[in-house]
Design a protein around this motif. Structure first.
Motif, PDB file in Angstrom:
ATOM      1  N   GLU A 131       0.837  -1.192   0.000  1.00 16.35           N
ATOM      2  CA  GLU A 131       0.000   0.000   0.000  1.00 16.35           C
ATOM      3  C   GLU A 131       0.877   1.249   0.000  1.00 16.35           C
ATOM      4  O   GLU A 131       0.399   2.339  -0.233  1.00 16.35           O
ATOM      5  N   GLU A 132       2.148   1.057   0.289  1.00 12.99           N
ATOM      6  CA  GLU A 132       3.095   2.166   0.323  1.00 12.99           C
ATOM      7  C   GLU A 132       3.448   2.587  -1.102  1.00 12.99           C
ATOM      8  O   GLU A 132       3.564   1.743  -1.987  1.00 12.99           O
ATOM      9  N   PRO A 133       3.685   3.890  -1.332  1.00 10.48           N
ATOM     10  CA  PRO A 133       3.999   4.330  -2.692  1.00 10.48           C
ATOM     11  C   PRO A 133       5.338   3.810  -3.222  1.00 10.48           C
ATOM     12  O   PRO A 133       5.421   3.377  -4.352  1.00 10.48           O
ATOM     13  N   GLU A 134       6.383   3.830  -2.437  1.00  9.42           N
ATOM     14  CA  GLU A 134       7.709   3.391  -2.889  1.00  9.42           C
ATOM     15  C   GLU A 134       8.454   2.677  -1.770  1.00  9.42           C
ATOM     16  O   GLU A 134       9.367   3.229  -1.168  1.00  9.42           O
ATOM     17  N   PRO A 135       8.095   1.422  -1.475  1.00 15.24           N
ATOM     18  CA  PRO A 135       8.758   0.703  -0.388  1.00 15.24           C
ATOM     19  C   PRO A 135      10.054   0.019  -0.807  1.00 15.24           C
ATOM     20  O   PRO A 135      10.666  -0.672  -0.014  1.00 15.24           O
ATOM     21  N   VAL A 136      10.468   0.193  -2.067  1.00 12.15           N
ATOM     22  CA  VAL A 136      11.593  -0.587  -2.591  1.00 12.15           C
ATOM     23  C   VAL A 136      12.859  -0.382  -1.762  1.00 12.15           C
ATOM     24  O   VAL A 136      13.551  -1.341  -1.440  1.00 12.15           O
ATOM     25  N   ASP A 137      13.170   0.862  -1.393  1.00 11.79           N
ATOM     26  CA  ASP A 137      14.393   1.110  -0.616  1.00 11.79           C
ATOM     27  C   ASP A 137      14.380   0.360   0.713  1.00 11.79           C
ATOM     28  O   ASP A 137      15.383  -0.232   1.109  1.00 11.79           O
ATOM     29  N   SER A 138      13.241   0.365   1.401  1.00 10.94           N
ATOM     30  CA  SER A 138      13.171  -0.332   2.689  1.00 10.94           C
ATOM     31  C   SER A 138      13.222  -1.850   2.500  1.00 10.94           C
ATOM     32  O   SER A 138      13.799  -2.563   3.316  1.00 10.94           O
ATOM     33  N   LEU A 139      12.638  -2.351   1.403  1.00  9.63           N
ATOM     34  CA  LEU A 139      12.722  -3.786   1.119  1.00  9.63           C
ATOM     35  C   LEU A 139      14.154  -4.208   0.810  1.00  9.63           C
ATOM     36  O   LEU A 139      14.640  -5.230   1.310  1.00  9.63           O
ATOM     37  N   LEU A 140      14.844  -3.414  -0.004  1.00 12.36           N
ATOM     38  CA  LEU A 140      16.239  -3.726  -0.344  1.00 12.36           C
ATOM     39  C   LEU A 140      17.123  -3.668   0.898  1.00 12.36           C
ATOM     40  O   LEU A 140      18.034  -4.483   1.055  1.00 12.36           O
ATOM     41  N   ALA A 141      16.853  -2.708   1.790  1.00  7.13           N
ATOM     42  CA  ALA A 141      17.625  -2.597   3.029  1.00  7.13           C
ATOM     43  C   ALA A 141      17.389  -3.817   3.925  1.00  7.13           C
ATOM     44  O   ALA A 141      18.336  -4.344   4.523  1.00  7.13           O
ATOM     45  N   ALA A 142      16.140  -4.278   4.024  1.00  3.28           N
ATOM     46  CA  ALA A 142      15.834  -5.456   4.837  1.00  3.28           C
ATOM     47  C   ALA A 142      16.534  -6.693   4.276  1.00  3.28           C
ATOM     48  O   ALA A 142      17.065  -7.514   5.028  1.00  3.28           O
ATOM     49  N   LEU A 143      16.551  -6.814   2.951  1.00  2.00           N
ATOM     50  CA  LEU A 143      17.235  -7.950   2.335  1.00  2.00           C
ATOM     51  C   LEU A 143      18.745  -7.865   2.527  1.00  2.00           C
ATOM     52  O   LEU A 143      19.404  -8.878   2.772  1.00  2.00           O
ATOM     53  N   ALA A 144      19.298  -6.671   2.415  1.00  2.00           N
ATOM     54  CA  ALA A 144      20.742  -6.496   2.621  1.00  2.00           C
ATOM     55  C   ALA A 144      21.121  -6.878   4.054  1.00  2.00           C
ATOM     56  O   ALA A 144      22.153  -7.522   4.281  1.00  2.00           O
ATOM     57  N   LYS A 145      20.285  -6.510   5.014  1.00  4.95           N
ATOM     58  CA  LYS A 145      20.546  -6.861   6.409  1.00  4.95           C
ATOM     59  C   LYS A 145      20.532  -8.380   6.597  1.00  4.95           C
ATOM     60  O   LYS A 145      21.263  -8.912   7.429  1.00  4.95           O
ATOM     61  N   ALA A 146      19.711  -9.070   5.796  1.00  2.59           N
ATOM     62  CA  ALA A 146      19.646 -10.533   5.856  1.00  2.59           C
ATOM     63  C   ALA A 146      20.751 -11.189   5.032  1.00  2.59           C
ATOM     64  O   ALA A 146      20.882 -12.411   5.032  1.00  2.59           O
ATOM     65  N   GLY A 147      21.520 -10.389   4.285  1.00  4.79           N
ATOM     66  CA  GLY A 147      22.663 -10.921   3.545  1.00  4.79           C
ATOM     67  C   GLY A 147      22.428 -11.149   2.058  1.00  4.79           C
ATOM     68  O   GLY A 147      23.188 -11.876   1.427  1.00  4.79           O
ATOM     69  N   TYR A 148      21.399 -10.519   1.490  1.00  3.99           N
ATOM     70  CA  TYR A 148      21.081 -10.711   0.081  1.00  3.99           C
ATOM     71  C   TYR A 148      21.059  -9.383  -0.667  1.00  3.99           C
ATOM     72  O   TYR A 148      20.684  -8.363  -0.109  1.00  3.99           O
ATOM     73  N   THR A 149      21.449  -9.424  -1.923  1.00  3.39           N
ATOM     74  CA  THR A 149      21.310  -8.250  -2.779  1.00  3.39           C
ATOM     75  C   THR A 149      20.111  -8.488  -3.686  1.00  3.39           C
ATOM     76  O   THR A 149      19.796  -9.622  -4.042  1.00  3.39           O
ATOM     77  N   ALA A 150      19.447  -7.395  -4.050  1.00  3.73           N
ATOM     78  CA  ALA A 150      18.245  -7.525  -4.862  1.00  3.73           C
ATOM     79  C   ALA A 150      18.055  -6.270  -5.708  1.00  3.73           C
ATOM     80  O   ALA A 150      18.671  -5.231  -5.462  1.00  3.73           O
ATOM     81  N   ARG A 151      17.166  -6.412  -6.692  1.00  2.00           N
ATOM     82  CA  ARG A 151      16.791  -5.275  -7.520  1.00  2.00           C
ATOM     83  C   ARG A 151      15.346  -5.459  -7.942  1.00  2.00           C
ATOM     84  O   ARG A 151      14.850  -6.595  -8.009  1.00  2.00           O
ATOM     85  N   GLN A 152      14.693  -4.349  -8.208  1.00  2.00           N
ATOM     86  CA  GLN A 152      13.302  -4.430  -8.641  1.00  2.00           C
ATOM     87  C   GLN A 152      13.245  -4.823 -10.105  1.00  2.00           C
ATOM     88  O   GLN A 152      13.986  -4.289 -10.930  1.00  2.00           O
ATOM     89  N   GLU A 153      12.376  -5.758 -10.424  1.00  2.00           N
ATOM     90  CA  GLU A 153      12.182  -6.152 -11.810  1.00  2.00           C
ATOM     91  C   GLU A 153      11.271  -5.128 -12.456  1.00  2.00           C
ATOM     92  O   GLU A 153      10.266  -4.715 -11.884  1.00  2.00           O
ATOM     93  N   THR A 154      11.651  -4.693 -13.652  1.00  2.00           N
ATOM     94  CA  THR A 154      10.841  -3.686 -14.330  1.00  2.00           C
ATOM     95  C   THR A 154      10.016  -4.282 -15.435  1.00  2.00           C
ATOM     96  O   THR A 154      10.182  -5.360 -15.870  1.00  2.00           O
TER      97      THR A 154
END
Length: 68
Positions: A45-68
């Protein structure tokens, strides 16, 4: 609700799927739809949660990117 897909690097087993699921679920305002090796679908429901999602994944040890 908007839906987005993340491509996640470094996943190779069921334990990775569990860790990624937990990391994404800990992010406010998102609903994890599906996690599989290398990808996750999220509704938000958030307009742009991608940064917070990427940060949560980085904290868990994974890199990610949004698929366009």
């Amino acid at each position: 609700m908007a839906e987005l897909t993340l491509r996640i690097d470094g996943m190779h087993c069921g334990s990775c799927i569990r860790r990624v699921s937990q990391a994404l679920a800990s992010t406010a305002g998102v609903e994890v739809r599906e996690v599989q090796l290398g990808a996750a679908r999220i509704s938000t429901e958030e307009p742009e949660p991608v940064d917070s999602l990427l940060a949560a994944l980085a904290k868990a040890g994974y890199t990610a990117r949004q698929e366009t």
